[in-house]
Design a protein around this motif. Structure first.
Motif, PDB file in Angstrom:
ATOM      1  N   VAL A 193       0.860  -1.180   0.000  1.00 19.89           N
ATOM      2  CA  VAL A 193       0.000   0.000   0.000  1.00 19.89           C
ATOM      3  C   VAL A 193       0.897   1.231   0.000  1.00 19.89           C
ATOM      4  O   VAL A 193       1.602   1.500   0.984  1.00 19.89           O
ATOM      5  N   LEU A 194       0.897   1.952  -1.102  1.00 21.16           N
ATOM      6  CA  LEU A 194       1.746   3.135  -1.265  1.00 21.16           C
ATOM      7  C   LEU A 194       0.904   4.373  -0.963  1.00 21.16           C
ATOM      8  O   LEU A 194       0.108   4.827  -1.783  1.00 21.16           O
ATOM      9  N   LYS A 195       1.113   4.920   0.219  1.00 22.40           N
ATOM     10  CA  LYS A 195       0.277   6.010   0.727  1.00 22.40           C
ATOM     11  C   LYS A 195       0.993   7.334   0.461  1.00 22.40           C
ATOM     12  O   LYS A 195       1.725   7.852   1.303  1.00 22.40           O
ATOM     13  N   VAL A 196       0.755   7.884  -0.710  1.00 22.11           N
ATOM     14  CA  VAL A 196       1.549   9.009  -1.194  1.00 22.11           C
ATOM     15  C   VAL A 196       1.304  10.294  -0.425  1.00 22.11           C
ATOM     16  O   VAL A 196       2.129  11.215  -0.487  1.00 22.11           O
ATOM     17  N   HIS A 197       0.199  10.397   0.290  1.00 28.12           N
ATOM     18  CA  HIS A 197      -0.067  11.594   1.090  1.00 28.12           C
ATOM     19  C   HIS A 197       0.016  11.322   2.588  1.00 28.12           C
ATOM     20  O   HIS A 197      -0.438  12.133   3.386  1.00 28.12           O
ATOM     21  N   GLY A 198       0.584  10.179   2.949  1.00 35.01           N
ATOM     22  CA  GLY A 198       0.780   9.899   4.361  1.00 35.01           C
ATOM     23  C   GLY A 198      -0.247   8.942   4.925  1.00 35.01           C
ATOM     24  O   GLY A 198      -1.129   8.450   4.234  1.00 35.01           O
ATOM     25  N   TYR A 235       2.859  20.266  -1.818  1.00 34.70           N
ATOM     26  CA  TYR A 235       3.954  20.268  -2.779  1.00 34.70           C
ATOM     27  C   TYR A 235       5.296  20.506  -2.089  1.00 34.70           C
ATOM     28  O   TYR A 235       6.340  20.127  -2.599  1.00 34.70           O
ATOM     29  N   ARG A 236       5.271  21.135  -0.916  1.00 34.73           N
ATOM     30  CA  ARG A 236       6.499  21.283  -0.138  1.00 34.73           C
ATOM     31  C   ARG A 236       6.790  20.015   0.662  1.00 34.73           C
ATOM     32  O   ARG A 236       7.919  19.559   0.737  1.00 34.73           O
ATOM     33  N   ALA A 237       5.738  19.431   1.234  1.00 39.98           N
ATOM     34  CA  ALA A 237       5.919  18.292   2.129  1.00 39.98           C
ATOM     35  C   ALA A 237       6.453  17.060   1.421  1.00 39.98           C
ATOM     36  O   ALA A 237       7.214  16.279   2.008  1.00 39.98           O
ATOM     37  N   VAL A 238       6.075  16.847   0.180  1.00 36.61           N
ATOM     38  CA  VAL A 238       6.430  15.597  -0.485  1.00 36.61           C
ATOM     39  C   VAL A 238       7.899  15.519  -0.890  1.00 36.61           C
ATOM     40  O   VAL A 238       8.340  14.482  -1.387  1.00 36.61           O
ATOM     41  N   HIS A 239       8.669  16.567  -0.673  1.00 36.74           N
ATOM     42  CA  HIS A 239      10.094  16.516  -1.008  1.00 36.74           C
ATOM     43  C   HIS A 239      10.927  15.884   0.108  1.00 36.74           C
ATOM     44  O   HIS A 239      12.131  15.713  -0.039  1.00 36.74           O
ATOM     45  N   LYS A 240      10.270  15.536   1.221  1.00 35.20           N
ATOM     46  CA  LYS A 240      10.971  14.870   2.315  1.00 35.20           C
ATOM     47  C   LYS A 240      10.422  13.454   2.475  1.00 35.20           C
ATOM     48  O   LYS A 240       9.291  13.161   2.098  1.00 35.20           O
ATOM     49  N   ASP A 241      11.239  12.570   3.059  1.00 34.09           N
ATOM     50  CA  ASP A 241      10.743  11.242   3.391  1.00 34.09           C
ATOM     51  C   ASP A 241       9.770  11.338   4.569  1.00 34.09           C
ATOM     52  O   ASP A 241       9.900  12.250   5.391  1.00 34.09           O
ATOM     53  N   GLY A 264     -13.195   5.254  -6.748  1.00 30.50           N
ATOM     54  CA  GLY A 264     -13.461   6.508  -6.061  1.00 30.50           C
ATOM     55  C   GLY A 264     -12.389   7.549  -6.232  1.00 30.50           C
ATOM     56  O   GLY A 264     -12.228   8.431  -5.385  1.00 30.50           O
ATOM     57  N   TYR A 265     -11.646   7.469  -7.324  1.00 28.46           N
ATOM     58  CA  TYR A 265     -10.546   8.401  -7.564  1.00 28.46           C
ATOM     59  C   TYR A 265     -10.970   9.438  -8.597  1.00 28.46           C
ATOM     60  O   TYR A 265     -11.481   9.090  -9.664  1.00 28.46           O
ATOM     61  N   GLY A 266     -10.748  10.724  -8.267  1.00 26.75           N
ATOM     62  CA  GLY A 266     -11.283  11.796  -9.094  1.00 26.75           C
ATOM     63  C   GLY A 266     -10.298  12.473 -10.022  1.00 26.75           C
ATOM     64  O   GLY A 266     -10.641  13.443 -10.684  1.00 26.75           O
ATOM     65  N   PHE A 267      -9.039  12.007 -10.065  1.00 29.68           N
ATOM     66  CA  PHE A 267      -8.007  12.608 -10.919  1.00 29.68           C
ATOM     67  C   PHE A 267      -7.835  14.095 -10.620  1.00 29.68           C
ATOM     68  O   PHE A 267      -7.717  14.922 -11.509  1.00 29.68           O
ATOM     69  N   ASN A 268      -7.784  14.391  -9.319  1.00 28.36           N
ATOM     70  CA  ASN A 268      -7.554  15.756  -8.874  1.00 28.36           C
ATOM     71  C   ASN A 268      -6.170  15.949  -8.268  1.00 28.36           C
ATOM     72  O   ASN A 268      -5.869  17.008  -7.734  1.00 28.36           O
ATOM     73  N   ASP A 269      -5.327  14.904  -8.325  1.00 25.77           N
ATOM     74  CA  ASP A 269      -4.028  14.982  -7.660  1.00 25.77           C
ATOM     75  C   ASP A 269      -2.903  14.887  -8.679  1.00 25.77           C
ATOM     76  O   ASP A 269      -2.751  13.875  -9.364  1.00 25.77           O
ATOM     77  N   GLU A 270      -2.093  15.918  -8.744  1.00 24.71           N
ATOM     78  CA  GLU A 270      -1.041  15.974  -9.749  1.00 24.71           C
ATOM     79  C   GLU A 270       0.163  15.102  -9.401  1.00 24.71           C
ATOM     80  O   GLU A 270       1.067  14.944 -10.216  1.00 24.71           O
ATOM     81  N   HIS A 271       0.172  14.508  -8.210  1.00 21.90           N
ATOM     82  CA  HIS A 271       1.258  13.608  -7.862  1.00 21.90           C
ATOM     83  C   HIS A 271       1.063  12.226  -8.481  1.00 21.90           C
ATOM     84  O   HIS A 271       2.029  11.557  -8.830  1.00 21.90           O
ATOM     85  N   VAL A 272      -0.165  11.777  -8.595  1.00 25.03           N
ATOM     86  CA  VAL A 272      -0.448  10.401  -8.989  1.00 25.03           C
ATOM     87  C   VAL A 272      -0.727  10.255 -10.476  1.00 25.03           C
ATOM     88  O   VAL A 272      -0.237   9.340 -11.134  1.00 25.03           O
ATOM     89  N   GLN A 273      -1.526  11.156 -11.023  1.00 24.32           N
ATOM     90  CA  GLN A 273      -2.124  10.849 -12.319  1.00 24.32           C
ATOM     91  C   GLN A 273      -1.290  11.101 -13.573  1.00 24.32           C
ATOM     92  O   GLN A 273      -1.613  10.520 -14.609  1.00 24.32           O
ATOM     93  N   PRO A 274      -0.243  11.930 -13.594  1.00 21.67           N
ATOM     94  CA  PRO A 274       0.432  12.168 -14.882  1.00 21.67           C
ATOM     95  C   PRO A 274       0.910  10.902 -15.566  1.00 21.67           C
ATOM     96  O   PRO A 274       0.691  10.717 -16.770  1.00 21.67           O
TER      97      PRO A 274
END
Length: 354
Positions: A193-198, A235-241, A264-274
């Protein structure tokens, strides 16, 4: 679409056709992408509901909160409000803490219901199906903080990996994110489970170390919850582990997928969808989307210039709207709510949905 054309479409693409096509896509090695809509049926708040709960919870009016709360109360759009109204760091910390408390409370309520054995758990059925038919190691990419995916994996006997060690005092280990684990007695497959937003379980201490505290009912003293709120701060937080490592692993997983199953995914997150959108549009990777309502970003990304291999399911009055390459403007299947995950599972397992 003209009425005659829509009627013809409904006659030529049946529930059984939908089942066969979906089963064919899922026979590949799908990556599961979970958004907020995936956990709403389990009692977790939608973004508009979370907005209302935050407005009720934060009553002390920290700096910048008056303008922020007025905008949020009007729009109910938490992410956009966080983009539009710059909050000082002290207020962002209060927002993060309140968000953690709200979602943790709802998560704990679901966990208690799960222990009683009195609830349906369609996400667990999805994991079990894919572990049996697609791969003994499935990957989940999620923007959610809750533990529903982890519960679902354990519910079907799978080993869960999120990037932290096992036990009650957990450490974040970058090399363990998405790592294969040798089969062990007592487990039926593996779910990364890759929890990209924590995660509700992740915290940072005063020395900047990352710890996992499983099923914490309160934020541990002198620790900061590692959940990334929507808006510019993420966008600042994701640059750290741990976010940087998890995001890198999620990118690799999305690049290697043979199919995407989005719930249930809305394609509103620029980290995941590109990466996902690019591979669907340019490499013809199949995508299945199950959701209550297609968002405008979803329609813009896929339906204005439809890809070659896709099935989207959304709610319709007394039925389900189905979108596929032959029917990019959609057609209705009446009297079956296949957009609900429990009925979607009946579709792909050969049962009759309702």
């Amino acid at each position: 679409m003209a009425d005659s054309e829509r009627t013809l479409s409904e006659k030529t693409f049946t529930y059984e056709d939908l089942a066969r096509c979906t089963q064919h896509f899922l026979a590949e090695r799908p990556v599961i992408v979970l958004g907020t809509g995936a956990t709403v049926p389990h009692g977790l708040p939608s973004m508009p509901v979370l907005a209302d709960l935050l407005l009720a919870a934060i009553t002390e009016k920290p700096p910048g909160w008056e303008e922020f709360s007025e905008r949020l109360n009007t729009t109910k759009d938490l992410e956009q409000t966080l983009h539009d109204v710059a909050l000082p760091s002290e207020t962002v910390e209060i927002l993060v803490t309140s968000t953690w408390k709200i979602i943790s409370s709802k998560d704990s309520e679901f966990y208690e219901q799960l222990l009683k054995g009195s609830i349906e758990f369609p996400m667990a059925k999805l994991f079990k199906y894919l572990l049996r038919t697609a791969d003994s190691h499935i990957r989940v990419v999620t923007t959610n903080y809750d533990r529903i995916a982890e519960y679902a994996a354990n519910y079907v006997g799978a080993y869960v990996s999120t990037g932290v060690t096992a036990g009650w005092l957990q450490r974040f280990v970058p090399t363990s994110v998405n790592a294969e684990r040798p089969p062990a007695p007592g487990y039926e497959g593996q779910v990364s489970v890759l929890k990209v937003h924590g995660s509700l379980d992740w915290f940072r201490d005063a020395t900047d170390d990352v710890f996992g505290v499983p099923l914490a009912r309160e934020i541990p003293p002198n620790m900061q919850p590692l959940v990334v709120t929507p808006g510019v701060t993420k966008y600042r937080a994701v640059h750290k582990d741990p976010f940087r490592t998890v995001m890198t692993a999620a990118d690799a997983v999305l690049r290697g997928a043979s199919c995407y199953v989005c719930v249930g995914y809305g394609f509103n997150d620029e980290h995941v969808q590109p990466i996902l959108v690019s591979r669907v549009m340019k490499s013809d990777i199949p995508i299945v989307l199950v959701t209550k309502q297609l968002t405008e970003p979803t329609r813009k990304a896929f339906l204005s210039n439809p890809p070659k291999n896709f099935i989207f399911l959304e709610e319709a009055d007394k039925g389900t709207m189905v979108y596929n390459p032959e029917h990019p403007r959609g057609f209705r299947i009446n009297d079956v709510s296949v957009w609900k995950l429990d009925n979607f599972m009946k579709l792909i397992t050969g049962e009759k949905a309702r």
